[in-house]
Enzyme design. Structure first.
Site, PDB file in Angstrom:
ATOM      1  N   GLN A 153      -0.771   5.753   8.639  1.00  0.00           N
ATOM      2  CA  GLN A 153      -0.204   4.429   8.398  1.00  0.00           C
ATOM      3  C   GLN A 153       0.844   4.104   9.458  1.00  0.00           C
ATOM      4  OE1 GLN A 153       0.190   4.143   4.225  1.00  0.00           O
ATOM      5  NE2 GLN A 153       1.266   2.212   4.233  1.00  0.00           N
ATOM      6  N   SER A 166      -0.603  12.671   8.099  1.00  0.00           N
ATOM      7  CA  SER A 166      -0.464  12.062   6.781  1.00  0.00           C
ATOM      8  C   SER A 166      -1.809  11.518   6.304  1.00  0.00           C
ATOM      9  CB  SER A 166       0.629  10.988   6.817  1.00  0.00           C
ATOM     10  OG  SER A 166       0.828  10.412   5.551  1.00  0.00           O
ATOM     11  N   LEU A 167      -1.909  10.205   6.137  1.00  0.00           N
ATOM     12  CA  LEU A 167      -3.177   9.579   5.743  1.00  0.00           C
ATOM     13  C   LEU A 167      -4.322   9.977   6.672  1.00  0.00           C
ATOM     14  CD1 LEU A 167      -4.924   7.343   4.332  1.00  0.00           C
ATOM     15  CD2 LEU A 167      -4.015   5.794   6.066  1.00  0.00           C
ATOM     16  N   ARG A 172      -5.164   6.555  -3.760  1.00  0.00           N
ATOM     17  CA  ARG A 172      -3.963   7.270  -3.293  1.00  0.00           C
ATOM     18  C   ARG A 172      -2.858   6.290  -2.959  1.00  0.00           C
ATOM     19  NH1 ARG A 172      -2.063   8.716   2.035  1.00  0.00           N
ATOM     20  NH2 ARG A 172      -1.034  10.765   2.137  1.00  0.00           N
ATOM     21  N   HIS A 226       5.899  10.891   0.990  1.00  0.00           N
ATOM     22  CA  HIS A 226       6.050  12.332   1.261  1.00  0.00           C
ATOM     23  C   HIS A 226       7.361  12.933   0.750  1.00  0.00           C
ATOM     24  CE1 HIS A 226       2.276  12.587   3.359  1.00  0.00           C
ATOM     25  NE2 HIS A 226       2.610  11.539   4.081  1.00  0.00           N
ATOM     26  N   GLN A 286       0.264  17.327  -0.570  1.00  0.00           N
ATOM     27  CA  GLN A 286       0.619  16.580   0.634  1.00  0.00           C
ATOM     28  C   GLN A 286       1.305  15.250   0.335  1.00  0.00           C
ATOM     29  OE1 GLN A 286      -1.356  13.647   2.250  1.00  0.00           O
ATOM     30  NE2 GLN A 286      -1.764  14.398   4.317  1.00  0.00           N
TER      31      GLN A 286
END
Length: 311
Positions: A11, A91-92, A116, A201, A250
């Site tokens: 993102q 991340s994503l 998510r 996160h 995560q």
């Protein structure tokens, strides 16, 4: 032959017209159509025309970035590109890496990342949580600033270790703002809030992790066909159940990107290719390990150039 890795952005790398450079590529068009079918709306139109406010909504950004990364990877393979030795995602971006590695079917991954995104957004009411980037301090100094700020009340944690002297913090808004001021007092070059709608996160996202665990229980995962380094443990896992567990954790745990890139270098990777919109990870690569060559595939021209270099 060069031992190379593919890495997928997350993102923040989205932009209007982000896939226009692949216009006319049938594999890219088919991948975008597949995502549109999975979501029930025209994701290609959103990528091409926006509006930007819609593109930047977390629930749209996450499936958009997944689709863009997978489309670029499929275009690479279709053009005769070699399978990378390693994949990872920021991340994503880890979800794009999982599709590339054959762990998740793309048709399952698209609604998964939308779920998510909703779970992460709903874990903390809008306005109550935020993120900020701290530049020019060591990881330990950033952690110390967070500890000091949290002692005065509220949650704030170091959550994205993106490059040396570039750490993102997240938590409750007042605590994040306090940590920024403390970081500046410790000598940070900059400490500024990011335009995000949730403290991604951080431990505040634990409710999202719990919802993700329930959702993932109904999705089939396969053993990876390509070595994949995950964010949360900087580990290579082969057991589908262990991969699911790492994905669950995560959502509410730090992204250890510096260590991920360092592991690639230590494992003999000499070139990192960012696959998808933008060049954020390519820039971070140079700062993390000067021996690694960073490159990016974000349109047809860059795909063909990287293809010729790696043949």
């Amino acid at each position: 032959m060069t031992k190379f890795a593919f890495v997928f952005p997350g993102q923040g790398s989205q932009a209007m017209a982000m896939m226009d450079g692949f216009a006319g590529n049938p594999v890219v068009a088919q991948t975008i159509a597949e995502a549109s079918d999975a979501l029930g709306f025209d994701i290609g139109k959103l990528m091409a025309e926006g509006p930007k406010e819609e593109l930047d909504l977390t629930t749209n950004t996450q499936p958009v970035m997944l689709t863009a990364g997978v489309a670029a990877y499929r275009a690479w393979i279709a053009a005769g590109g070699a399978v990378p030795s390693v994949v990872a995602g920021h991340s994503l971006g880890e979800y794009s890496a999982l599709v590339a590695a054959g762990v998740i079917a793309f048709k399952d991954a698209v609604p998964l990342v939308r779920f998510r995104a909703q779970a992460m957004q709903e874990a903390v009411p809008v306005g109550q949580g935020t993120m900020a980037v701290v530049l020019g301090l060591s990881d330990d100094d950033v952690r110390a600033a967070c500890t000091e700020a949290a002692a005065a009340g509220g949650v704030v944690e170091a959550v994205n270790f993106n490059a040396p002297a570039q750490v993102v913090i997240a938590g409750e808004t007042a605590a994040v703002e306090r940590a920024c001021e403390i970081a500046k007092g410790k000598g940070a070059k900059r400490a500024m809030r990011l335009p995000v709608s949730a403290p991604f996160h951080s431990s505040l996202l634990k409710p999202a992790s719990d919802r993700l665990r329930d959702y993932l229980a109904n999705i089939t995962f396969s053993a990876p066909q390509i070595q994949l380094i995950n964010n949360v443990d900087v580990a290579v896992l082969n057991d589908p159940a262990a991969i699911k567990d790492a994905l669950v954790r995560q959502a509410a745990a730090p992204v250890r990107w510096v260590e991920t890139v360092q592991k690639m270098g230590a494992d003999g990777i000499s070139k990192l290719v960012e696959c998808g919109p933008g060049k954020v990870l390519m820039g971070l690569t140079k700062r993390i390990d000067g021996n690694l060559v960073g490159d990016a595939i974000y349109d047809q021209a860059t795909l063909e150039r990287v293809l010729s270099e790696l043949k």
